[in-house]
Design an enzyme around this catalytic site. Sequence first.
Site, PDB file in Angstrom:
ATOM      1  CB  CYS A 111      14.414  -7.687   2.863  1.00 23.67           C
ATOM      2  SG  CYS A 111      13.131  -8.364   3.351  1.00 23.67           S
ATOM      3  CG  HIS A 247      14.239  -6.623  -0.971  1.00 25.34           C
ATOM      4  ND1 HIS A 247      14.002  -8.185  -1.204  1.00 25.34           N
ATOM      5  CD2 HIS A 247      13.242  -6.310  -0.194  1.00 25.34           C
ATOM      6  CE1 HIS A 247      13.180  -8.492  -0.264  1.00 25.34           C
ATOM      7  NE2 HIS A 247      12.538  -7.372   0.365  1.00 25.34           N
ATOM      8  CG  ASN A 277       9.670  -9.994  -0.210  1.00 27.45           C
ATOM      9  OD1 ASN A 277      10.901 -10.320  -0.290  1.00 27.45           O
ATOM     10  ND2 ASN A 277       9.151  -9.182   0.370  1.00 27.45           N
TER      11      ASN A 277
HETATM   12  N1  ACO Z   1      -6.210  -9.969  -1.167  1.00 24.52           N
HETATM   13  C1  ACO Z   1      -7.566  -9.139  -1.331  1.00 24.52           C
HETATM   14  N2  ACO Z   1      -7.646  -8.272  -0.451  1.00 24.52           N
HETATM   15  C2  ACO Z   1      -6.743  -7.858   0.558  1.00 24.52           C
HETATM   16  C3  ACO Z   1      -5.276  -8.828   0.614  1.00 24.52           C
HETATM   17  C4  ACO Z   1      -5.319  -9.696  -0.295  1.00 24.52           C
HETATM   18  N3  ACO Z   1      -4.121 -10.604  -0.079  1.00 24.52           N
HETATM   19  N4  ACO Z   1      -4.676  -8.157   1.586  1.00 24.52           N
HETATM   20  C5  ACO Z   1      -5.332  -7.084   2.166  1.00 24.52           C
HETATM   21  N5  ACO Z   1      -6.467  -6.902   1.287  1.00 24.52           N
HETATM   22  C6  ACO Z   1      -7.580  -5.800   1.675  1.00 24.52           C
HETATM   23  C7  ACO Z   1      -7.661  -5.223   2.929  1.00 24.52           C
HETATM   24  O1  ACO Z   1      -8.219  -6.057   3.920  1.00 24.52           O
HETATM   25  C8  ACO Z   1      -8.298  -4.121   2.643  1.00 24.52           C
HETATM   26  O2  ACO Z   1      -9.576  -3.991   2.505  1.00 24.52           O
HETATM   27  P1  ACO Z   1     -10.598  -3.086   3.217  1.00 24.52           P
HETATM   28  O3  ACO Z   1     -10.493  -1.691   2.342  1.00 24.52           O
HETATM   29  O4  ACO Z   1     -11.847  -3.488   2.799  1.00 24.52           O
HETATM   30  O5  ACO Z   1      -9.892  -2.959   4.524  1.00 24.52           O
HETATM   31  C9  ACO Z   1      -7.748  -3.571   1.257  1.00 24.52           C
HETATM   32  O6  ACO Z   1      -7.235  -4.908   0.761  1.00 24.52           O
HETATM   33  C10 ACO Z   1      -6.636  -2.657   1.171  1.00 24.52           C
HETATM   34  O7  ACO Z   1      -5.435  -3.183   1.926  1.00 24.52           O
HETATM   35  P2  ACO Z   1      -4.353  -2.305   2.224  1.00 24.52           P
HETATM   36  O8  ACO Z   1      -3.513  -2.852   3.304  1.00 24.52           O
HETATM   37  O9  ACO Z   1      -4.573  -0.962   2.431  1.00 24.52           O
HETATM   38  O10 ACO Z   1      -3.869  -2.351   0.940  1.00 24.52           O
HETATM   39  P3  ACO Z   1      -2.478  -1.538  -0.011  1.00 24.52           P
HETATM   40  O11 ACO Z   1      -3.128  -1.103  -1.103  1.00 24.52           O
HETATM   41  O12 ACO Z   1      -1.694  -0.731   1.078  1.00 24.52           O
HETATM   42  O13 ACO Z   1      -1.557  -2.646  -0.228  1.00 24.52           O
HETATM   43  C11 ACO Z   1       0.562  -4.085   0.295  1.00 24.52           C
HETATM   44  C12 ACO Z   1      -0.786  -3.644   0.729  1.00 24.52           C
HETATM   45  C13 ACO Z   1       0.619  -4.613  -1.038  1.00 24.52           C
HETATM   46  C14 ACO Z   1       1.093  -5.018   1.324  1.00 24.52           C
HETATM   47  C15 ACO Z   1       1.171  -2.590   0.137  1.00 24.52           C
HETATM   48  O14 ACO Z   1       1.059  -1.863   1.694  1.00 24.52           O
HETATM   49  C16 ACO Z   1       2.603  -2.675   0.110  1.00 24.52           C
HETATM   50  O15 ACO Z   1       3.334  -2.807  -1.024  1.00 24.52           O
HETATM   51  N6  ACO Z   1       3.343  -2.500   1.162  1.00 24.52           N
HETATM   52  C17 ACO Z   1       4.886  -2.496   1.049  1.00 24.52           C
HETATM   53  C18 ACO Z   1       5.165  -3.664   2.165  1.00 24.52           C
HETATM   54  C19 ACO Z   1       6.022  -4.790   1.390  1.00 24.52           C
HETATM   55  O16 ACO Z   1       6.122  -4.925   0.132  1.00 24.52           O
HETATM   56  N7  ACO Z   1       6.400  -5.575   2.080  1.00 24.52           N
HETATM   57  C20 ACO Z   1       7.090  -6.893   1.727  1.00 24.52           C
HETATM   58  C21 ACO Z   1       7.551  -7.342   2.909  1.00 24.52           C
HETATM   59  S1  ACO Z   1       8.889  -6.096   3.422  1.00 24.52           S
HETATM   60  C22 ACO Z   1      10.140  -6.478   2.822  1.00 24.52           C
HETATM   61  O17 ACO Z   1      10.394  -7.017   2.214  1.00 24.52           O
HETATM   62  C23 ACO Z   1      11.074  -5.316   2.811  1.00 24.52           C
END
Ligand code: ACO
Length: 320
Positions: A111, A247, A277
């Site tokens: 990225c 980004h 993204n």
């Molecule tokens: N739809 C519904 N539920 C989902 C989904 C989905 N697409 N994905 C995960 N879940 C569920 C999980 O299974 C989990 O369920 P559980 O509690 O029953 O186990 C619950 O949602 C919470 O999951 P988490 O992974 O803890 O969710 P979080 O609140 O951390 O959000 C996210 C996930 C959005 C990916 C967050 O961690 C984030 O923003 N991370 C930053 C990473 C990022 O943006 N990466 C992009 C690529 S990297 C880059 O570009 C640099």
Amino acid sequence: MTVRILGTGSALPQTTVTNDDLSKIMDTSDEWIRTRTGIGTRHLAKEETTASLSVEAACRALENSGVSAQELDFIIVGTVTGDNITPSCACTVQAALGADRAAAFDINAACSGFLFALHTAYAYIHAGIYRTGLIIGAEVLSRIMDWTDRSTCVLFGDGAGAAVVRADETGLLGFEQGSDGEKGVVLSCPGRPNNNPLVSNPTDLRFVHMDGQEVYKFAVTTVPASIARVLEKTKTAPQDVRWFVLHQANVRIIHSVEKRLKAGEEKFPVNLDHCANTSAASVPILLDEMNQKGMLSRGDKIVLSGFGAGLTWGTALLEW
Ligand code: ACO
């Protein structure tokens, strides 16, 4: 002598896929995706390739800048999803444009790829080696997603953004870039099987694996610190910056950076709603959208910042 962006262009695949569309093929919802990420729709490639999107974006950037393909000394593409291992995406773009004077190669900084390409362009131009170039960030990430893993596949989209750059008295005022290979495992895609007869490969090499929470922590600490260092180095106050073009990974990351810098929410444009993204392409696509809307004026100070797999990050301060 520094490097200045003369013109921009971008390209998105024709097919759009909404959060509601995804909820029909996996256990997810518009509400979950939108509230956690700001994403509403993404463009996914069907006929398009990383190279075809790059060429489309490049043609628009050349037109926008009034520079011809024959004037290009170099073409650099930041991508982790080139169509081939070789030839590079940049060489395919060179052939399509007829930019026969240009040296062409790809950069793998995920990225941060567009920022690394910009800084490499600066190095060539500042050293007096080259004068005019084309830098591109392009990805077809949908080809390396595990479409059964709802925690990653909903986050990404495909697209390309390009900028024509040239030696000038003003433009890039300061930058930094960095890497933390020790943390590479939190966002990875092994990708390459070993085809020799001595090795049996694990089966899940093809897909992106992400520890979302670790990436989130990395982004919200590294990005504001990197921007602060560049502003300090260039003696620029956050209030003097017109736009912070970050980004586009997640709207919550962008809001967190904005709060730490105390620069004003209105200075942080977001296009996650319709692009998701797009990795290396996100910064140049957003910059091009702003350029097309007339949001960029000569003399504006603009921060560009990318962060991602590697781990890598890069920040630039530009005078438009
Ligand atoms: N739809 C519904 N539920 C989902 C989904 C989905 N697409 N994905 C995960 N879940 C569920 C999980 O299974 C989990 O369920 P559980 O509690 O029953 O186990 C619950 O949602 C919470 O999951 P988490 O992974 O803890 O969710 P979080 O609140 O951390 O959000 C996210 C996930 C959005 C990916 C967050 O961690 C984030 O923003 N991370 C930053 C990473 C990022 O943006 N990466 C992009 C690529 S990297 C880059 O570009 C640099």
